[in-house]
Design a protein around this motif. Structure first.
Motif, PDB file in Angstrom:
ATOM      1  N   ILE A  68       1.529  -2.549   4.522  1.00 15.00           N
ATOM      2  CA  ILE A  68       0.283  -3.227   4.308  1.00 15.00           C
ATOM      3  C   ILE A  68       0.389  -3.541   2.999  1.00 15.00           C
ATOM      4  CG2 ILE A  68      -2.281  -2.989   4.179  1.00 15.00           C
ATOM      5  CD1 ILE A  68      -1.930  -0.296   5.732  1.00 15.00           C
ATOM      6  N   THR A  69       0.115  -5.118   2.944  1.00  9.87           N
ATOM      7  CA  THR A  69       0.192  -5.883   1.913  1.00  9.87           C
ATOM      8  C   THR A  69      -1.181  -6.153   1.363  1.00  9.87           C
ATOM      9  OG1 THR A  69       0.383  -8.216   2.637  1.00  9.87           O
ATOM     10  CG2 THR A  69       2.411  -6.696   2.311  1.00  9.87           C
ATOM     11  N   ASN A  70      -1.234  -6.830   0.034  1.00  7.72           N
ATOM     12  CA  ASN A  70      -2.502  -7.158  -0.314  1.00  7.72           C
ATOM     13  C   ASN A  70      -3.383  -8.061   0.508  1.00  7.72           C
ATOM     14  OD1 ASN A  70      -2.099  -5.972  -3.178  1.00  7.72           O
ATOM     15  ND2 ASN A  70      -1.160  -7.961  -3.894  1.00  7.72           N
TER      16      ASN A  70
ATOM     17  N   LYS B 260      12.149   7.870  -1.978  1.00  8.45           N
ATOM     18  CA  LYS B 260      11.427   7.744  -3.322  1.00  8.45           C
ATOM     19  C   LYS B 260      10.302   6.732  -3.229  1.00  8.45           C
ATOM     20  CE  LYS B 260      15.091   4.815  -5.089  1.00  8.45           C
ATOM     21  NZ  LYS B 260      15.298   4.063  -4.182  1.00  8.45           N
ATOM     22  N   PRO B 261       9.537   6.863  -4.192  1.00  6.99           N
ATOM     23  CA  PRO B 261       8.332   6.091  -4.459  1.00  6.99           C
ATOM     24  C   PRO B 261       9.054   4.505  -4.378  1.00  6.99           C
ATOM     25  CG  PRO B 261       8.011   8.019  -5.812  1.00  6.99           C
ATOM     26  CD  PRO B 261       9.217   7.790  -5.296  1.00  6.99           C
ATOM     27  N   GLY B 262       8.241   3.574  -3.584  1.00  2.00           N
ATOM     28  CA  GLY B 262       8.693   2.226  -3.522  1.00  2.00           C
ATOM     29  C   GLY B 262       9.671   1.866  -2.408  1.00  2.00           C
ATOM     30  N   ASP B 263      10.303   2.775  -1.585  1.00  5.90           N
ATOM     31  CA  ASP B 263      11.234   2.437  -0.666  1.00  5.90           C
ATOM     32  C   ASP B 263      10.471   2.053   0.337  1.00  5.90           C
ATOM     33  OD1 ASP B 263      13.329   3.515  -1.844  1.00  5.90           O
ATOM     34  OD2 ASP B 263      13.547   5.302  -0.543  1.00  5.90           O
TER      35      ASP B 263
ATOM     36  N   MET C 120       0.924  -1.022   0.026  1.00  8.10           N
ATOM     37  CA  MET C 120      -0.188  -0.081   0.101  1.00  8.10           C
ATOM     38  C   MET C 120       0.875   1.252  -0.088  1.00  8.10           C
ATOM     39  SD  MET C 120      -3.316   0.821   2.523  1.00  8.10           S
ATOM     40  CE  MET C 120      -4.285  -0.428   1.988  1.00  8.10           C
ATOM     41  N   ALA C 121       0.677   2.190  -1.021  1.00  8.46           N
ATOM     42  CA  ALA C 121       1.324   3.428  -1.295  1.00  8.46           C
ATOM     43  C   ALA C 121       0.278   4.506  -1.314  1.00  8.46           C
ATOM     44  CB  ALA C 121       2.188   3.316  -2.227  1.00  8.46           C
ATOM     45  N   ASP C 122       0.667   5.784  -1.212  1.00  8.17           N
ATOM     46  CA  ASP C 122       0.068   7.105  -1.381  1.00  8.17           C
ATOM     47  C   ASP C 122       0.019   7.270  -2.738  1.00  8.17           C
ATOM     48  OD1 ASP C 122       2.172   8.401  -1.856  1.00  8.17           O
ATOM     49  OD2 ASP C 122       2.148   9.815  -0.373  1.00  8.17           O
ATOM     50  N   HIS C 123      -0.706   8.281  -3.398  1.00 16.54           N
ATOM     51  CA  HIS C 123      -0.955   8.449  -4.586  1.00 16.54           C
ATOM     52  C   HIS C 123       0.417   9.012  -5.339  1.00 16.54           C
ATOM     53  CE1 HIS C 123      -5.104   8.021  -4.900  1.00 16.54           C
ATOM     54  NE2 HIS C 123      -5.244   8.831  -4.129  1.00 16.54           N
ATOM     55  N   LYS C 124       1.587   9.303  -4.729  1.00 19.14           N
ATOM     56  CA  LYS C 124       2.920   9.503  -5.081  1.00 19.14           C
ATOM     57  C   LYS C 124       3.811   8.237  -5.200  1.00 19.14           C
ATOM     58  CE  LYS C 124       2.836  14.393  -3.727  1.00 19.14           C
ATOM     59  NZ  LYS C 124       3.346  15.368  -2.787  1.00 19.14           N
TER      60      LYS C 124
END
Length: 130
Positions: free
Chosen positions: A123-125, A107-110, A36-40
């Protein structure tokens, strides 16, 4: 043609007025690579010490783990909720768990904070760790 033009204007006005509500009616985050990530694309975390939908991460903790803040008037539905923090600000929660960023994620994905001290988790699927 004039009737069509007025109908179109009415439709556009309705859409514009609905935008602020629509911006917060859907989930405020997305799943990126199963996390789970935000919109960025910045990873979000849960904290095991949070219970009952209340954030206990304040002070230095909140500096290291900034809350995923919700805008005033944010609408939540389904597994999403908005919780009030001790400082009066609002924070997004998923499945009853307040959500946070980690200051070392640059950065995104860290995912530098995953499993930190065995109390911070991405948080995963499959959902947040409870």
């Amino acid at each position: 043609m004039k009737q069509y033009s007025q109908s179109f204007k009415a439709l556009m006005l309705t859409a514009v007025l609905a935008l602020p509500t629509m911006a917060f009616a859907a989930e405020p985050v997305m799943m990126k690579d199963g996390v789970m990530a935000d919109h960025k694309g910045m990873t979000l975390y849960t904290f095991d010490k949070d219970t009952g939908g209340k954030s206990v991460c304040t002070g230095q903790c909140a500096e290291n783990w900034p809350p995923f803040k919700a805008e005033a008037g944010a609408k939540a539905e389904g597994k999403w909720s908005v919780v009030k923090r001790d400082d009066g600000t609002m924070q997004w929660a998923y499945d009853g768990k307040p959500l946070y960023y980690f200051m070392k994620d640059k950065k995104p994905g860290d995912k530098e904070g995953d499993k930190m001290k065995d109390v911070w988790h991405v948080i995963t699927n499959s959902g947040p760790k409870m």
